[in-house]
Design an enzyme around this catalytic site. Sequence first.
Site, PDB file in Angstrom:
ATOM      1  CG  ASP A 182      -2.047   0.837   1.037  1.00 15.50           C
ATOM      2  OD1 ASP A 182      -2.196   1.691   0.015  1.00 15.50           O
ATOM      3  OD2 ASP A 182      -3.137   1.160   2.113  1.00 15.50           O
ATOM      4  CB  ALA A 183       3.110   2.630  -2.119  1.00 16.62           C
ATOM      5  CE  LYS A 184      -3.900   4.739   0.146  1.00 15.76           C
ATOM      6  NZ  LYS A 184      -3.531   3.800   1.365  1.00 15.76           N
ATOM      7  NE  ARG A 185       5.967   4.697  -3.502  1.00 16.98           N
ATOM      8  CZ  ARG A 185       6.468   5.457  -2.603  1.00 16.98           C
ATOM      9  NH1 ARG A 185       5.924   6.428  -1.801  1.00 16.98           N
ATOM     10  NH2 ARG A 185       7.287   4.653  -1.784  1.00 16.98           N
TER      11      ARG A 185
END
EC number: 4.1.1.23
Length: 270
Positions: free
Chosen positions: A93-96
């Site tokens: 879960d990094a939401k890049r």
Amino acid sequence: MTFTQMLAAAWQKNNSLLCVGLDPDPAKFPAHLKGRDDAIFEFCAAIVDATADLVCAFKPQIAYFAARRAEDQLEALIAHIHEKHPGIPVILDAKRGDIGSTAEQYAVEAFERFKADAVTVNPYMGRDSVDPYLAYPDKGVILLCRTSNAGGSDLQFLDVGGEKLYERVARLSAETWNTSGQTSLVVGATFPAEIARVREIVGDMPLLVPGIGAQGGDIEATVKAGRTANGTGLMINSSRAILYAGKDEHFAAAARQVAAETRDAINRFR
């Protein structure tokens, strides 16, 4: 196996739509772990080992590791999941959200450094912000669509040519961007009507659904809005309610109990 194949197999093997989010906060750890250099890994690995047969995926949130210079523990944790619990996919879960060579490096980080099976991505900059992740056809690319926070409506509900922005994201993901069958969408449990709308648009595409547990999303409404015809299609995430169910050395057993209760509650409405 691809991410989508792993996910489908885990849904069946563990009879579960539950995803456990790994958001380690050392301030909330049991006393016997506090002060240890490897506390984050040990805490998360214990949670993983206690719940792996109850879940369809694990979702470590990178910020909780990076903020404490614990990226090496994140690498070790993902390797531990793959070695000890093969077949359970790991979602980073990094939401890049970036383009060009920067996005390419974020994809390398997620898939080559950390060896994640999927990553969350912010598609706000358009198709070329998603392409570098799609270049890994065996990996999952999970796009933010209708997020669980109240402020998401500031942008996601804007009208764009007769449909809401989150609906456009869902449509693009399903009809244009999903050329390798590897995209999924984030749709919050706090908005079951929007879950149903996204399901209508995307067919059987997997949905990652945060917002139950500590965020208060309704399990019955979530499952009924988002399940596919065969009773799958969802990765329903719970983090804090499971991670911090226990406060002492038996924390992992307490986490297992809450995870089992959550899985069973979900299954009642499939």
